[in-house]
Design a protein around this motif. Sequence first.
Motif, PDB file in Angstrom:
ATOM      1  N   VAL A 115    -132.979  53.429  -6.843  1.00  0.00           N
ATOM      2  CA  VAL A 115    -131.996  54.284  -7.528  1.00  0.00           C
ATOM      3  C   VAL A 115    -131.956  54.038  -9.037  1.00  0.00           C
ATOM      4  O   VAL A 115    -131.961  52.895  -9.494  1.00  0.00           O
ATOM      5  N   PRO A 170    -131.195  50.726 -13.654  1.00  0.00           N
ATOM      6  CA  PRO A 170    -130.684  50.536 -12.296  1.00  0.00           C
ATOM      7  C   PRO A 170    -129.289  51.105 -12.097  1.00  0.00           C
ATOM      8  O   PRO A 170    -128.443  51.019 -12.986  1.00  0.00           O
ATOM      9  N   GLY A 228    -132.810  49.940  -9.295  1.00  0.00           N
ATOM     10  CA  GLY A 228    -134.030  49.728 -10.076  1.00  0.00           C
ATOM     11  C   GLY A 228    -134.396  48.269 -10.264  1.00  0.00           C
ATOM     12  O   GLY A 228    -135.574  47.915 -10.285  1.00  0.00           O
ATOM     13  N   MET A 229    -133.394  47.401 -10.390  1.00  0.00           N
ATOM     14  CA  MET A 229    -133.686  45.977 -10.585  1.00  0.00           C
ATOM     15  C   MET A 229    -134.480  45.414  -9.416  1.00  0.00           C
ATOM     16  O   MET A 229    -135.417  44.649  -9.583  1.00  0.00           O
ATOM     17  N   MET A 266    -138.062  43.594  -9.972  1.00  0.00           N
ATOM     18  CA  MET A 266    -138.089  42.130 -10.051  1.00  0.00           C
ATOM     19  C   MET A 266    -139.115  41.509  -9.107  1.00  0.00           C
ATOM     20  O   MET A 266    -139.511  42.107  -8.115  1.00  0.00           O
ATOM     21  N   THR A 311    -128.150  44.431  -5.451  1.00  0.00           N
ATOM     22  CA  THR A 311    -128.209  43.426  -6.511  1.00  0.00           C
ATOM     23  C   THR A 311    -126.817  43.002  -6.966  1.00  0.00           C
ATOM     24  O   THR A 311    -126.597  41.844  -7.319  1.00  0.00           O
ATOM     25  N   ARG A 320    -125.207  39.977  -5.530  1.00  0.00           N
ATOM     26  CA  ARG A 320    -125.682  38.680  -6.033  1.00  0.00           C
ATOM     27  C   ARG A 320    -124.904  38.282  -7.281  1.00  0.00           C
ATOM     28  O   ARG A 320    -124.577  37.103  -7.471  1.00  0.00           O
ATOM     29  N   ILE A 321    -124.646  39.254  -8.125  1.00  0.00           N
ATOM     30  CA  ILE A 321    -123.882  38.966  -9.339  1.00  0.00           C
ATOM     31  C   ILE A 321    -122.464  38.544  -8.946  1.00  0.00           C
ATOM     32  O   ILE A 321    -121.889  37.630  -9.534  1.00  0.00           O
ATOM     33  N   ASN A 367    -122.153  34.947  -8.038  1.00  0.00           N
ATOM     34  CA  ASN A 367    -122.018  34.105  -9.234  1.00  0.00           C
ATOM     35  C   ASN A 367    -120.578  34.117  -9.736  1.00  0.00           C
ATOM     36  O   ASN A 367    -120.038  33.084 -10.138  1.00  0.00           O
ATOM     37  N   VAL A 370    -125.239  46.855 -16.378  1.00  0.00           N
ATOM     38  CA  VAL A 370    -125.093  45.901 -15.272  1.00  0.00           C
ATOM     39  C   VAL A 370    -124.028  44.891 -15.666  1.00  0.00           C
ATOM     40  O   VAL A 370    -124.118  44.298 -16.738  1.00  0.00           O
ATOM     41  N   TRP A 409    -138.066  36.772 -11.205  1.00  0.00           N
ATOM     42  CA  TRP A 409    -138.648  37.265 -12.471  1.00  0.00           C
ATOM     43  C   TRP A 409    -138.280  38.731 -12.596  1.00  0.00           C
ATOM     44  O   TRP A 409    -138.540  39.501 -11.678  1.00  0.00           O
ATOM     45  N   LEU A 410    -137.628  39.050 -13.686  1.00  0.00           N
ATOM     46  CA  LEU A 410    -137.201  40.444 -13.885  1.00  0.00           C
ATOM     47  C   LEU A 410    -137.650  40.894 -15.270  1.00  0.00           C
ATOM     48  O   LEU A 410    -137.249  40.311 -16.273  1.00  0.00           O
ATOM     49  N   PRO A 411    -138.493  41.911 -15.331  1.00  0.00           N
ATOM     50  CA  PRO A 411    -138.992  42.336 -16.640  1.00  0.00           C
ATOM     51  C   PRO A 411    -137.950  43.133 -17.414  1.00  0.00           C
ATOM     52  O   PRO A 411    -136.974  43.600 -16.832  1.00  0.00           O
ATOM     53  N   TYR A 449    -136.100  45.813 -18.513  1.00  0.00           N
ATOM     54  CA  TYR A 449    -135.958  47.017 -17.742  1.00  0.00           C
ATOM     55  C   TYR A 449    -134.502  47.380 -17.848  1.00  0.00           C
ATOM     56  O   TYR A 449    -133.639  46.562 -17.608  1.00  0.00           O
ATOM     57  N   PRO A 452    -130.921  48.169 -19.534  1.00  0.00           N
ATOM     58  CA  PRO A 452    -130.087  48.107 -20.734  1.00  0.00           C
ATOM     59  C   PRO A 452    -130.619  47.192 -21.818  1.00  0.00           C
ATOM     60  O   PRO A 452    -130.331  47.408 -22.986  1.00  0.00           O
ATOM     61  N   ILE A 489    -130.186  32.027  -5.891  1.00  0.00           N
ATOM     62  CA  ILE A 489    -130.176  32.815  -7.126  1.00  0.00           C
ATOM     63  C   ILE A 489    -129.206  33.982  -6.965  1.00  0.00           C
ATOM     64  O   ILE A 489    -129.328  34.774  -6.039  1.00  0.00           O
ATOM     65  N   GLY A 490    -128.254  34.058  -7.868  1.00  0.00           N
ATOM     66  CA  GLY A 490    -127.328  35.187  -7.873  1.00  0.00           C
ATOM     67  C   GLY A 490    -127.989  36.355  -8.574  1.00  0.00           C
ATOM     68  O   GLY A 490    -128.968  36.915  -8.107  1.00  0.00           O
ATOM     69  N   SER A 491    -127.461  36.692  -9.720  1.00  0.00           N
ATOM     70  CA  SER A 491    -128.044  37.796 -10.473  1.00  0.00           C
ATOM     71  C   SER A 491    -129.409  37.418 -11.025  1.00  0.00           C
ATOM     72  O   SER A 491    -129.561  36.362 -11.628  1.00  0.00           O
ATOM     73  N   LEU A 504    -130.710  38.950 -13.397  1.00  0.00           N
ATOM     74  CA  LEU A 504    -130.630  39.281 -14.820  1.00  0.00           C
ATOM     75  C   LEU A 504    -129.940  38.120 -15.532  1.00  0.00           C
ATOM     76  O   LEU A 504    -128.790  37.807 -15.243  1.00  0.00           O
TER      77      LEU A 504
END
Lengths: 249, 357, 177
Positions: free
Chosen positions: B106, B117, B171-172, B176, B259, B262-263, B266, B339, C36-38, C40, C42, C60-62, C64
């Motif tokens: 998405v 994303p 998209g993330m 990733m 995703t 996951r944030i 945290n 995000v 690993w996040l390229p 992408y 924002p 691993i959480g976020s 980013l």
Amino acid sequence: MAVIFEPTKALLDVPTHYCPGCTHGIIHRLVGEALEELGILDRTVGVAPVGCAVLAYDYFACDMHEAAHGRAPAVATGIKRALPDNIVFTYQGDGDLAAIGTAEIVHAAARGEKITTIFVNNAIYGMTGGQMAPTTLPGQVTETSPYGRNIETQGYPVRVSEMISTLDGAVYVERVSVDTPGNVFKAKKAIKKAFELQTKGAGFTMVEVLSICPTNWGLSPVEALKWLRDNMIPYYPLGVKKDTIGEVK
Amino acid sequence: MAEKVLMKGNEAIGEAAIHAGCQCFFGYPITPQTEVAAYMARKMPKIGRVFLQAESEVAAINMVYGAAGSGVRVMTSSSSPGISLKAEGISYIAGAELPCVIVNIVRGGPGLGSIQPAQSDYFQATKGGGHGDYRLVVFAPSSVQEMVDLIQDAFDVADIYRNPVMVMGDGMLGQMMEPVEFKERPKREIPSKDSWAATGLHGRKQHHVINSLYLQPEKLEEHNKKLSKKYAEIEKNEVRYETYNCEGEVDLVVAAYGTVSRIVKNAIKILEKEGIKVGLIRPITLWPFPKKAFEEVTGRTKHGFISVELSEGQMVEDVMLSVKGRKPVYFYGRSGGMVPTPAEIAGRIRAIVGGEK
Amino acid sequence: MAHQEIIFAGFGGQGILSMGKFLAYAGMDENLNVSWLPSYGPEMRGGTANCSVILTNEDIGSPLVTDATTVVVMNRPSLDKFEHAIVPGGLLIMDSDLVNRESERKDIDVIKIPAQTVAEEVGSKKIANMVLLGAFVEKTGIVPMKALLKALKEHGKEQFYELNKRALERGAEYARK
């Protein structure tokens, strides 16, 4: 007693919904005879369009697949790619193939999909009740061209066979008509050849069949056949538009 | 144990599909999922399977329709605007009761939106998208590994219920890289397709017709009732979710998927240090929605629920339906490709727990 | 506890994404959780490239990275953008040939390496990224250098292996200073 005529096994013994005098019945029969005579009925999957032939899946005895309006060539592509040993055909009208489904037919042909398309051109939308089709002739009166198709505002008819024959992936394209017994025989020969080429693994094959719509043309079947001869054939000349293979051995 | 490999989400989708026995892939390039098609283009021909780049998303989904009707495992993938184009075909596939897997990586919308994303296709995925009374099973993985597992499960669920299944990631998740293992998935009993697939007669007497047209109202209603029964069965058997930190009394429960979940984890850790206990319900199936998970915790959450999404508020409606007005339901969302950070989410939760509404 | 959240940032073509990838491979081989996040979405801007890499023995959480334990920058805009994403006590590694200002932060470690010059001495400016990566691994010890070398051998181009190895070693020397 000698049997001199019998129904083709490729068509189910059911009444069709087609209007009296409509030539879809003849074209169905020609397709059915070709499948039966080539002995490929057992491994054929047909794709029905949206349009007058929407219920074709109830008439053919082989396995059949419905498609959304215009998407039959894409559906046929999926079928052929999934089961490449099968014989796959689409049966489409002029609105389905030449308006909403232009992208699908062009790209199926360009890819050289090993399918056969039976393109029934009667220059009008039949199922929805007689609106202008991409193949409606200049000046032709329809529900949505009530003053006659005006090329200034409604553009020109599409000669689909000529267009498709420019694509390298198309190996055999012929335009036929079912207005006379002689032309019906020629149509049968063309349809059979297209399927035969498919059995040999050739590329995209298409037979455009000029057809009548007495109901929406507002003519008797006999008048309609004459109208086809006098108006459609001059604009859509019959004959082989492309044949890169020649006679099938 | 299978070997761990580092893979990009989009490529892992392709590999997982291959593991699941996907015979045909039809796609069309669109960011941010193009690597799925590129991966399939490299791999599928080498193992005698079909990759085809269609002329449009519309054509691609109709090729899926044809191949699914032929009885093979088939997948397509796209991103938001492309899924809109596929919506018509998805409706036909659902109507004709054909199994297939559709991936949506998405991006932000509406319209051309962005390539960044988002989770703003929740409504489209879970409430229809296409026309008619149909349901799409929607899996929402939150890691590359889970994406791999769910892609494989999606093919099974599709076959078992003869229904399209969507795997939806933002998209993330597509972009990733994470380590993944292609583990043997639990074996499920897959029904034979011989009774319905349009494979050519090959000696069979009765022709098979793949169809979604029922001109008689009685017949269509009968068909719709049959579909509803099937959907009820799916709701009974296939709900999947994860709960995290939801034991005992909690201050607030977060609903988040993909995703974002996951944030949120945290953020939960940040708040834990401050003595604020926050739980998480992570729907893995967006449809069927894990209503029970919410019912179960409703009595134990002091301040209610908050749905955190990469949208302007879509899943929150299902959270409300599940909570049935018994506790407050809040919303926090970022959209357009933005995000949220863990601190940002923690801040919003802190405010709610502190009495700000 | 092994835990690093790194942002690698610079221009496209400097090998920003690949230095992150090699580190992620090494982390995976060392049984750490990695992502690993390229660049992408924002954080992407015209002509710049960056990636978020996490190596940790926790979940691993976020993926980013917004609160970086380390930022490695190979141009000035990247320093401007990510300098303040570093947590207090974190690490900043800069290519001082390309970044023409000092860090404003007083609460972090800063390693400045003239990576372009060093890389050219080793054999090619193209491997300046490896000089910086060598310094990072040496300084943080998040993975053993031999794990990184193994990742380079398995996932990098064979013909550049020796060159890359020398670049990593030169970078490591700077980290020891």
